[in-house]
Design an enzyme around this catalytic site. Structure first.
Site, PDB file in Angstrom:
ATOM      1  N   LYS A 186      -0.890   5.227 -26.715  1.00 38.70           N
ATOM      2  CA  LYS A 186      -0.015   4.538 -25.743  1.00 38.70           C
ATOM      3  C   LYS A 186      -0.120   5.240 -24.387  1.00 38.70           C
ATOM      4  O   LYS A 186      -1.203   5.641 -23.997  1.00 38.70           O
ATOM      5  CB  LYS A 186       1.405   4.452 -26.303  1.00 38.70           C
ATOM      6  N   ASP A 222       7.526   6.255 -36.654  1.00 41.28           N
ATOM      7  CA  ASP A 222       8.514   5.166 -36.515  1.00 41.28           C
ATOM      8  C   ASP A 222       8.383   4.097 -37.607  1.00 41.28           C
ATOM      9  O   ASP A 222       9.378   3.494 -38.018  1.00 41.28           O
ATOM     10  CB  ASP A 222       8.466   4.525 -35.114  1.00 41.28           C
TER      11      ASP A 222
HETATM   12  C1  BGC Z   1       0.922   5.257 -32.914  1.00 48.12           C
HETATM   13  C2  BGC Z   1       1.663   5.117 -34.218  1.00 48.12           C
HETATM   14  C3  BGC Z   1       2.979   4.380 -33.992  1.00 48.12           C
HETATM   15  C4  BGC Z   1       2.705   3.070 -33.284  1.00 48.12           C
HETATM   16  C5  BGC Z   1       3.985   2.284 -33.025  1.00 48.12           C
HETATM   17  C6  BGC Z   1       0.787   3.913 -32.218  1.00 48.12           C
HETATM   18  O1  BGC Z   1       0.214   4.076 -30.963  1.00 48.12           O
HETATM   19  O2  BGC Z   1      -0.364   5.785 -33.121  1.00 48.12           O
HETATM   20  O3  BGC Z   1       1.903   6.371 -34.784  1.00 48.12           O
HETATM   21  O4  BGC Z   1       3.567   4.151 -35.236  1.00 48.12           O
HETATM   22  O5  BGC Z   1       2.079   3.319 -32.060  1.00 48.12           O
HETATM   23  O6  BGC Z   1       4.859   2.990 -32.224  1.00 48.12           O
END
Ligand code: BGC
Length: 500
Positions: A186, A222
């Site tokens: 992200k 999460d």
């Molecule tokens: C992460 C995950 C997370 C998901 C939703 C992804 O970018 O790698 O660990 O569960 O985003 O937040």
């Protein structure tokens, strides 16, 4: 949303009102054909989705294998969560939630007698954008400072409460309180954290402050928090799914298939990290030029390819790039060369939901296009809505393919003719988009016809769920350990792949 691939597009009836509208409709339909052709690669047929699902299945098996997990794009991370709540959990907990829309600190109470999780209080702390990509110590000091302020405001100083840390990034969990960041995703990219234990970084930051202490820490993804918070209400909840800023899912896998963890009995929750699907090139045929551009200009090119086709952080950008291309091809905005559309992130993902609203969508589109300072006509408004539909619909269908893969695997694992299970879901895209959940559920039914899946929207999985994981963890977690990779045994990689 768009009709399923293969069916023709119906233009809206409200166009027929006047002669002028009739011409407008003809023009719109003509443009639609071109737009349809241009966005064709974004429409995935059911057969294509089945094919994607079977590729993902191979990825899941590879990620679970003791010898194959190193090179797996889908990480399949053991979480050490061996059980969903049984109702005997209780106590007061702190929870941190980093990695979604906001960073939050919470105080949660789990009441055994009433089988209830009560959120006592919570506070949102802003993580400035430059801190998301800045120095490690700065980020963790900020987290510790928000937590310290919250503890003081709640008059909890002097108590040493257990803490559930929802850290929504791929982490290799050695134990429930030892979690090595594999990679940022992200908008985060602080150098120097990858490869380090996040719990140690947090404890060090708390120690540097020196004015409060924390008890045992349970690290939670999460997805796991979401599954656990729903599991408290519905004990058949064995899948957690997030479709928000990022996307991911976890599910209860048979221990005998989790080759990297000691023990054969029972189940363990696996954090699939399905966002990484395609990082090995396996989705190249369905990646469009717009997906490639989104990936190339992101802060982590080549990483989390599936997530970049699906989640809220990227959908707005895909729409923007498609609109830009259509305007360059003179199919939109009278072909004006608009600087606006060349501005990254100008088209927010929430616009997609607003534009696709059934009753107010077209008005919202007019308002948004005006706000963006674009010179639009009525046909443009409808084309923009069509583009939003195409992009969000692909996202929902790809998620459905991934979820169906997991459900089908669980059913086969258990040798059942029919699997009945519940998915705990959270995330802004799933919650806020007007037809995303409907399209996803419909497609899952087509791709996993032998599975009856109930969808339960989680009530604050990242907060309450984290407390729940901490509570269950205190009861159960240290029952298994991750096998060292050096503990080679005779079995071959092929064997891993055969038996999962
Ligand atoms: C992460 C995950 C997370 C998901 C939703 C992804 O970018 O790698 O660990 O569960 O985003 O937040």
């Amino acid at each position: 949303m768009l009709p399923p691939a293969g069916q023709s597009l119906n233009c809206s009836r409200d166009f027929f009102h006047t002669t002028e509208s009739f011409f407008c409709l003809t023009f719109f339909c003509l443009r639609c054909c071109f737009v349809h052709a241009r966005s064709c690669p974004l429409r995935l047929s059911l057969d294509k989705l089945r094919d994607v699902s079977s590729r993902l299945h191979k990825g899941l098996v590879q990620g679970l294998g003791k010898h194959s997990h190193h090179r797996a794009a889908v990480k399949m991370l053991p979480t050490f969560v061996r059980a969903t709540p049984d109702g005997t959990e209780k106590g007061d907990f702190l929870a941190l939630d980093l990695g979604g829309t906001n960073f939050r600190v919470l105080h949660v109470r789990v009441l055994q007698a009433e089988q209830k999780v009560v959120k006592m209080d919570s506070q949102i702390c802003v993580v400035p954008k430059d801190m998301m990509t800045g120095a490690t110590q700065q980020l963790f000091d900020h987290i510790a400072s928000c937590l310290g302020d919250f503890i003081a405001s709640q008059e909890l100083k002097g108590q040493t409460l257990p803490l559930g840390f929802t850290f929504s990034f791929p982490c290799e969990q050695k134990e429930i309180d030892k979690s090595i960041l594999i990679r940022w995703t992200k908008g985060f990219n602080c150098p120097g954290v990858e490869g380090r234990d996040v719990v140690t970084l947090l404890r060090d930051a708390v120690r540097r402050r020196g004015d409060y202490d924390i008890g045992s820490v349970a690290m939670v993804n999460d997805t796991v928090g979401t599954m656990m918070s729903c599991g408290y209400k519905d004990q058949s909840c064995e899948i957690g799914m997030i479709i928000g800023t990022g996307t991911n899912a976890c599910y209860m896998e048979e221990m005998k298939n989790v080759k990297r963890v000691e023990g054969e009995d029972g189940r363990m929750c696996i954090n699939t990290e399905w966002g990484g699907f395609g990082d090995d090139g396996s989705l190249r045929d369905i990646q469009t030029e717009f997906d490639q551009m989104v990936d190339k200009t992101s802060i982590n090119p080549g990483v989390h390819i599936f997530e970049k086709m699906i989640s809220g952080m990227y959908l707005g950008e895909i729409v923007r790039l498609l609109l830009l291309r259509l305007s360059e091809e003179k199919l939109l905005f009278k072909g004006q060369k608009s600087e606006v559309l060349q501005t990254p992130e100008i088209f927010q993902t929430k616009f997609i939901s607003e534009i696709e609203e059934e009753d107010t969508g077209l008005d919202n589109a007019r308002r948004i296009l005006t706000q963006l300072d674009l010179q639009w006509d009525e046909a443009d408004v409808r084309v923009v809505r069509l583009v939003c539909d195409t992009v969000s619909s692909r996202s929902a269908r790809l998620c459905a393919a991934a979820l169906a893969t997991i459900a089908n695997k669980m059913r086969l694992n258990r040798g059942l003719d029919r699997l009945q299970t519940t998915v705990g879901v959270d995330g802004t895209v799933y919650r806020k988009h007007p037809n995303f959940s409907e399209e996803l559920q419909l497609t899952v039914r087509l791709l996993a016809p032998e599975c009856s899946i109930t969808f339960l929207v989680s009530e604050d999985g990242s907060g309450k769920g984290a407390a729940m994981v901490t509570a269950v963890a205190q009861r159960l977690a240290l029952q298994s350990r991750l096998l060292d990779d050096s503990e080679e045994d005779e079995e071959e990689e092929e064997e891993d792949e055969e038996t999962s």
